[in-house]
Scaffold this motif. Structure first.
Motif, PDB file in Angstrom:
ATOM      1  N   ALA A   2       0.772  -1.219   0.043  1.00 31.89           N
ATOM      2  CA  ALA A   2       0.044  -0.028  -0.115  1.00 31.89           C
ATOM      3  C   ALA A   2       0.947   1.077   0.134  1.00 31.89           C
ATOM      4  O   ALA A   2       0.348   2.125  -0.389  1.00 31.89           O
ATOM      5  CB  ALA A   2      -0.745   0.044   1.172  1.00 31.89           C
ATOM      6  N   LEU A   3       2.251   1.119   0.588  1.00 27.40           N
ATOM      7  CA  LEU A   3       2.950   2.176   0.647  1.00 27.40           C
ATOM      8  C   LEU A   3       3.889   2.328  -0.671  1.00 27.40           C
ATOM      9  O   LEU A   3       4.732   3.386  -0.574  1.00 27.40           O
ATOM     10  CB  LEU A   3       3.825   2.114   1.720  1.00 27.40           C
ATOM     11  N   GLY A   4       3.729   1.346  -1.595  1.00 25.17           N
ATOM     12  CA  GLY A   4       4.603   1.319  -2.754  1.00 25.17           C
ATOM     13  C   GLY A   4       5.763   0.702  -2.392  1.00 25.17           C
ATOM     14  O   GLY A   4       6.819   1.160  -3.350  1.00 25.17           O
ATOM     15  N   LEU A   5       6.145   0.133  -1.370  1.00 29.06           N
ATOM     16  CA  LEU A   5       7.247  -0.747  -1.256  1.00 29.06           C
ATOM     17  C   LEU A   5       7.337  -1.882  -1.939  1.00 29.06           C
ATOM     18  O   LEU A   5       6.647  -2.388  -2.134  1.00 29.06           O
ATOM     19  CB  LEU A   5       7.578  -0.951   0.289  1.00 29.06           C
ATOM     20  N   THR A   6       8.805  -2.252  -2.193  1.00 26.45           N
ATOM     21  CA  THR A   6       8.741  -3.805  -2.727  1.00 26.45           C
ATOM     22  C   THR A   6       9.130  -4.499  -1.660  1.00 26.45           C
ATOM     23  O   THR A   6       9.536  -4.279  -0.106  1.00 26.45           O
ATOM     24  CB  THR A   6      10.285  -3.691  -3.759  1.00 26.45           C
ATOM     25  N   LEU A   7       9.028  -5.860  -1.917  1.00 30.76           N
ATOM     26  CA  LEU A   7       9.419  -6.829  -0.752  1.00 30.76           C
ATOM     27  C   LEU A   7      10.691  -6.701  -0.170  1.00 30.76           C
ATOM     28  O   LEU A   7      11.218  -6.554   0.935  1.00 30.76           O
ATOM     29  CB  LEU A   7       9.219  -8.281  -1.243  1.00 30.76           C
ATOM     30  N   GLU A 114       7.887 -12.810   3.037  1.00 29.20           N
ATOM     31  CA  GLU A 114       7.678 -13.293   1.513  1.00 29.20           C
ATOM     32  C   GLU A 114       6.388 -13.953   1.744  1.00 29.20           C
ATOM     33  O   GLU A 114       5.701 -13.850   0.539  1.00 29.20           O
ATOM     34  CB  GLU A 114       9.038 -14.313   1.426  1.00 29.20           C
ATOM     35  N   VAL A 115       6.044 -14.846   2.599  1.00 32.44           N
ATOM     36  CA  VAL A 115       4.830 -15.694   2.625  1.00 32.44           C
ATOM     37  C   VAL A 115       3.688 -14.821   2.474  1.00 32.44           C
ATOM     38  O   VAL A 115       2.961 -14.816   1.536  1.00 32.44           O
ATOM     39  CB  VAL A 115       4.747 -16.583   3.629  1.00 32.44           C
ATOM     40  N   ALA A 116       3.631 -13.677   3.171  1.00 29.45           N
ATOM     41  CA  ALA A 116       2.531 -12.806   3.439  1.00 29.45           C
ATOM     42  C   ALA A 116       2.503 -11.872   2.366  1.00 29.45           C
ATOM     43  O   ALA A 116       1.359 -11.861   1.516  1.00 29.45           O
ATOM     44  CB  ALA A 116       2.492 -11.790   4.649  1.00 29.45           C
ATOM     45  N   TRP A 117       3.560 -11.470   1.368  1.00 28.78           N
ATOM     46  CA  TRP A 117       3.743 -10.828   0.196  1.00 28.78           C
ATOM     47  C   TRP A 117       3.174 -11.576  -0.813  1.00 28.78           C
ATOM     48  O   TRP A 117       2.233 -11.081  -1.731  1.00 28.78           O
ATOM     49  CB  TRP A 117       5.108 -10.304  -0.057  1.00 28.78           C
ATOM     50  N   GLY A 125      -3.720  -9.003  -7.233  1.00 23.45           N
ATOM     51  CA  GLY A 125      -2.947  -9.029  -8.625  1.00 23.45           C
ATOM     52  C   GLY A 125      -2.011  -8.088  -8.730  1.00 23.45           C
ATOM     53  O   GLY A 125      -1.838  -7.297  -9.917  1.00 23.45           O
ATOM     54  N   ARG A 126      -1.136  -8.412  -7.922  1.00 22.70           N
ATOM     55  CA  ARG A 126       0.093  -7.490  -7.953  1.00 22.70           C
ATOM     56  C   ARG A 126       1.276  -8.184  -8.149  1.00 22.70           C
ATOM     57  O   ARG A 126       1.362  -9.337  -7.817  1.00 22.70           O
ATOM     58  CB  ARG A 126       0.422  -6.417  -6.774  1.00 22.70           C
ATOM     59  N   GLU A 127       2.638  -7.328  -8.522  1.00 23.56           N
ATOM     60  CA  GLU A 127       3.745  -8.165  -8.530  1.00 23.56           C
ATOM     61  C   GLU A 127       4.373  -8.703  -7.203  1.00 23.56           C
ATOM     62  O   GLU A 127       4.086  -7.931  -6.449  1.00 23.56           O
ATOM     63  CB  GLU A 127       4.730  -7.312  -9.202  1.00 23.56           C
ATOM     64  N   GLY A 128       5.006  -9.541  -7.303  1.00 22.11           N
ATOM     65  CA  GLY A 128       5.311 -10.286  -5.979  1.00 22.11           C
ATOM     66  C   GLY A 128       6.646  -9.603  -5.527  1.00 22.11           C
ATOM     67  O   GLY A 128       6.842  -9.529  -4.366  1.00 22.11           O
ATOM     68  N   HIS A 129       7.500  -9.224  -6.413  1.00 22.30           N
ATOM     69  CA  HIS A 129       8.974  -8.593  -6.070  1.00 22.30           C
ATOM     70  C   HIS A 129       9.258  -7.267  -6.486  1.00 22.30           C
ATOM     71  O   HIS A 129      10.121  -6.813  -6.859  1.00 22.30           O
ATOM     72  CB  HIS A 129      10.066  -9.768  -6.446  1.00 22.30           C
TER      73      HIS A 129
END
Length: 130
Positions: A2-7, A114-117, A125-129
């Motif tokens: 939601a904040l636009g961060l990557t994993l 990682e699991v939650a992401w 429907g978002r990119e995982g990484h």
């Protein structure tokens, strides 16, 4: 997300901003029921087994039972019992028996991220990484 961060950014923030928490979590061990069997966390004095035996203490210590961890391939459901004096309730001190059920496990916050992401990436429907 939601904040636009990557994993990777989230994990880096955890490493950089919370080094003490990361250190404490790296050597906190739980039994099958979620009880802390051993921890290095200074804020949890008296929780779990002590690292070494004190003179005259009949209770086991961490060095006696640390081999009973899942990481070392320990798969038995053996138990370890600790008898303590609990002086946290009204009415004075009481003897309390704590039973820990092996094998011991550690939490891995970065793996949990990682699991939650992955879950939320699939759900929304978002990119995982990315």
């Amino acid at each position: 997300m939601a904040l636009g961060l990557t994993l990777e950014q989230l994990q880096t923030m955890y490493r950089v901003q919370f080094p003490v928490m990361r250190f404490n979590e790296s050597d906190t061990w739980y039994d099958r029921n979620g009880r802390i069997v051993f921890t290095v966390a200074k804020g949890l004095t008296g929780v779990g087994l002590p690292r070494t035996k004190k003179k005259g203490d009949e209770n086991p210590c961490w060095t006696d039972v640390q081999h009973m961890c899942e990481e070392a391939g320990y798969a038995s459901n053996d138990t370890v019992t600790q008898v303590v004096i609990d002086d946290t309730l009204p009415g004075g001190p009481r003897e309390k028996t704590i039973v820990y059920q092996a094998p011991w496990v550690r939490c891995d916050r970065e793996r949990d991220y990682e699991v939650a992401w992955r879950h939320f990436a699939e759900r929304f429907g978002r990119e995982g990484h990315s």
